[in-house]
Design a protein around this motif. Structure first.
Motif, PDB file in Angstrom:
ATOM      1  N   PHE A   8       0.834  -1.244  -0.088  1.00 49.09           N
ATOM      2  CA  PHE A   8       0.050  -0.026  -0.006  1.00 49.09           C
ATOM      3  C   PHE A   8       0.997   1.111   0.002  1.00 49.09           C
ATOM      4  O   PHE A   8       0.358   2.413  -0.067  1.00 49.09           O
ATOM      5  CB  PHE A   8      -0.877   0.096   1.147  1.00 49.09           C
ATOM      6  N   ARG A   9       2.235   1.053   0.226  1.00 46.20           N
ATOM      7  CA  ARG A   9       3.085   2.368  -0.134  1.00 46.20           C
ATOM      8  C   ARG A   9       3.272   2.789  -1.518  1.00 46.20           C
ATOM      9  O   ARG A   9       3.425   4.030  -1.757  1.00 46.20           O
ATOM     10  CB  ARG A   9       4.411   1.886   0.631  1.00 46.20           C
ATOM     11  N   ASP A  10       2.884   2.004  -2.306  1.00 46.39           N
ATOM     12  CA  ASP A  10       2.810   2.263  -3.745  1.00 46.39           C
ATOM     13  C   ASP A  10       1.521   3.428  -4.114  1.00 46.39           C
ATOM     14  O   ASP A  10       0.468   2.817  -4.060  1.00 46.39           O
ATOM     15  CB  ASP A  10       2.761   1.103  -4.818  1.00 46.39           C
ATOM     16  N   PRO A  11       1.962   4.388  -4.499  1.00 39.89           N
ATOM     17  CA  PRO A  11       0.763   5.467  -4.507  1.00 39.89           C
ATOM     18  C   PRO A  11      -0.066   5.175  -5.811  1.00 39.89           C
ATOM     19  O   PRO A  11      -1.168   5.535  -5.785  1.00 39.89           O
ATOM     20  CB  PRO A  11       1.706   6.686  -4.943  1.00 39.89           C
ATOM     21  N   SER A  12       0.323   4.392  -6.799  1.00 36.72           N
ATOM     22  CA  SER A  12      -0.478   4.044  -7.758  1.00 36.72           C
ATOM     23  C   SER A  12      -1.632   3.027  -7.384  1.00 36.72           C
ATOM     24  O   SER A  12      -2.748   3.171  -8.138  1.00 36.72           O
ATOM     25  CB  SER A  12       0.453   3.002  -9.011  1.00 36.72           C
ATOM     26  N   CYS A  13      -1.506   2.563  -6.462  1.00 37.43           N
ATOM     27  CA  CYS A  13      -2.683   1.735  -5.891  1.00 37.43           C
ATOM     28  C   CYS A  13      -3.870   2.414  -5.638  1.00 37.43           C
ATOM     29  O   CYS A  13      -5.175   1.790  -5.704  1.00 37.43           O
ATOM     30  CB  CYS A  13      -2.388   0.794  -4.900  1.00 37.43           C
ATOM     31  N   PHE A 136      -7.123  -1.444   5.551  1.00 39.44           N
ATOM     32  CA  PHE A 136      -5.950  -2.376   6.401  1.00 39.44           C
ATOM     33  C   PHE A 136      -6.197  -3.640   5.625  1.00 39.44           C
ATOM     34  O   PHE A 136      -7.145  -4.417   5.732  1.00 39.44           O
ATOM     35  CB  PHE A 136      -6.263  -2.339   7.772  1.00 39.44           C
ATOM     36  N   ASN A 137      -4.994  -4.173   4.814  1.00 36.57           N
ATOM     37  CA  ASN A 137      -4.836  -5.521   4.264  1.00 36.57           C
ATOM     38  C   ASN A 137      -4.704  -6.390   5.207  1.00 36.57           C
ATOM     39  O   ASN A 137      -3.752  -7.060   5.542  1.00 36.57           O
ATOM     40  CB  ASN A 137      -3.603  -5.349   3.340  1.00 36.57           C
ATOM     41  N   SER A 138      -5.728  -6.901   6.140  1.00 36.82           N
ATOM     42  CA  SER A 138      -5.612  -7.563   7.476  1.00 36.82           C
ATOM     43  C   SER A 138      -5.525  -8.964   6.910  1.00 36.82           C
ATOM     44  O   SER A 138      -4.781  -9.592   7.759  1.00 36.82           O
ATOM     45  CB  SER A 138      -7.002  -7.382   8.065  1.00 36.82           C
ATOM     46  N   VAL A 139      -6.006  -9.438   5.753  1.00 34.57           N
ATOM     47  CA  VAL A 139      -5.440 -11.018   5.326  1.00 34.57           C
ATOM     48  C   VAL A 139      -4.399 -11.202   5.156  1.00 34.57           C
ATOM     49  O   VAL A 139      -3.548 -12.359   5.583  1.00 34.57           O
ATOM     50  CB  VAL A 139      -6.505 -11.405   4.285  1.00 34.57           C
ATOM     51  N   PRO A 224       2.784   1.199   6.931  1.00 38.75           N
ATOM     52  CA  PRO A 224       2.243   1.923   5.660  1.00 38.75           C
ATOM     53  C   PRO A 224       2.085   0.692   4.334  1.00 38.75           C
ATOM     54  O   PRO A 224       1.631   0.912   3.483  1.00 38.75           O
ATOM     55  CB  PRO A 224       3.154   2.782   5.147  1.00 38.75           C
ATOM     56  N   ARG A 225       2.881  -0.384   4.563  1.00 39.70           N
ATOM     57  CA  ARG A 225       2.598  -1.406   3.784  1.00 39.70           C
ATOM     58  C   ARG A 225       1.436  -2.101   3.755  1.00 39.70           C
ATOM     59  O   ARG A 225       1.026  -2.506   2.787  1.00 39.70           O
ATOM     60  CB  ARG A 225       3.833  -2.611   4.275  1.00 39.70           C
ATOM     61  N   TYR A 226       0.624  -1.984   4.911  1.00 41.52           N
ATOM     62  CA  TYR A 226      -0.704  -2.464   4.803  1.00 41.52           C
ATOM     63  C   TYR A 226      -1.817  -1.742   4.975  1.00 41.52           C
ATOM     64  O   TYR A 226      -2.989  -2.111   4.774  1.00 41.52           O
ATOM     65  CB  TYR A 226      -0.694  -3.465   6.228  1.00 41.52           C
ATOM     66  N   GLN A 227      -1.616  -0.404   5.220  1.00 43.53           N
ATOM     67  CA  GLN A 227      -2.661   0.567   5.364  1.00 43.53           C
ATOM     68  C   GLN A 227      -2.693   1.766   4.405  1.00 43.53           C
ATOM     69  O   GLN A 227      -1.484   2.196   4.096  1.00 43.53           O
ATOM     70  CB  GLN A 227      -2.283   1.382   6.983  1.00 43.53           C
TER      71      GLN A 227
END
Length: 272
Positions: A8-13, A136-139, A224-227
């Motif tokens: 999720f740190r990738d702004p393009s997402c 939040f990429n909880s899985v 930030p990787r997950y949020q």
């Protein structure tokens, strides 16, 4: 599941994808599979209900799903297919009618894990300040926990790990179930919630395992990787997998003459 590879740190997402009907649905589906969410920019904004019908048809979502919580006589006022989210001092819904922030949750407090697969939030009017939706990429965080601390992860799979209870005044309803599970396709699904609806059963799993699991997830939710925070503009729709992401909201301020206005629609189907 491609979502397991996303960062999720990738702004393009979070870059909006233009939506003009079925011809552009494939781009939305690709982003959804990659990240678990996508922002659709409606090319020709019109009546919100019509936009939701077009979006649902293009993604094969079917009819809106009414959560179990709103199928009771006491909650019938919240049972519309399209829920209007805007501040209202005369209403007591703890999420729809307040400008306060919301902690992590999935939609469907009483529903079995994985029942509500898709949530759509359509922005009619943005707040004057704030109001970002938090994802939040909880899985994926759970998959990492299972590698690092299998016992803690197993506690989250326990069928009596988490009880969620309604916080709507005078509505005494609750449901108990696992925090994570595995769907028929072998993918993790989530019910991870960490707010005032929660009662945790710390006897689930080995001694101390559930507390370790919660500590891990709370740290991961700030990573930030997950949020990801998503601020919608008027005419944009946030589509996300409610069975694969947990979400929340930052508090917001309305302008004196125009309240923030989102429309929420839930679906039991995943986009196809």
């Amino acid at each position: 599941m491609q979502q397991s590879q996303t960062d999720f740190r990738d702004p393009s997402c979070a870059e909006p994808v233009g939506f003009a009907g079925r011809d552009t649905a494939g781009h939305l589906l690709q982003r959804l599979e990659q990240h678990g969410f996508v922002v659709a920019a409606i090319d020709d904004p019109g009546p919100p209900d019509a936009q939701m019908v077009a979006l649902s048809a293009a993604l094969g979502l079917g009819d809106p799903y009414i959560p179990a919580l709103y199928r009771h006589a006491e909650t019938v006022n919240y049972s519309a297919s399209y829920s209007h989210i805007l501040s209202n001092p005369h209403d007591q819904h703890p999420g729809f009618s307040t400008t306060a922030g919301q902690d992590w949750h999935v939609d469907g407090l009483l529903d079995e894990i994985g029942t509500i697969k898709t949530t759509v939030l359509y922005c009619v009017r943005a707040a004057q300040r704030g109001g970002e939706t938090l994802l939040f990429n909880s899985v994926v965080a759970f998959a990492e926990l299972r590698e690092q601390d299998p016992a803690a992860a197993e506690a989250l799979l326990s069928p009596d790990a988490l009880t969620r209870s309604s916080t709507i005044p005078a509505i005494d309803l609750s449901a108990t179930g696992p925090v994570f599970s595995v769907d028929p396709g072998g993918n993790y699904i989530t019910r991870y919630t960490d707010n005032d609806t929660c009662t945790w059963n710390f006897s689930a799993g080995p001694a101390g395992a559930l507390r370790r699991a919660l500590d891990f997830l709370r740290v991961a939710a700030d990573n930030p990787r997950y949020q990801r925070a998503v601020l919608l503009r008027a005419g944009q729709a946030l589509i996300f997998r409610n069975d694969r992401l947990s979400h929340g909201r930052r508090s917001y301020e309305d302008s004196p003459d125009a309240r923030r206005h989102l429309i929420r629609v839930l679906y039991a189907n995943a986009p196809v």
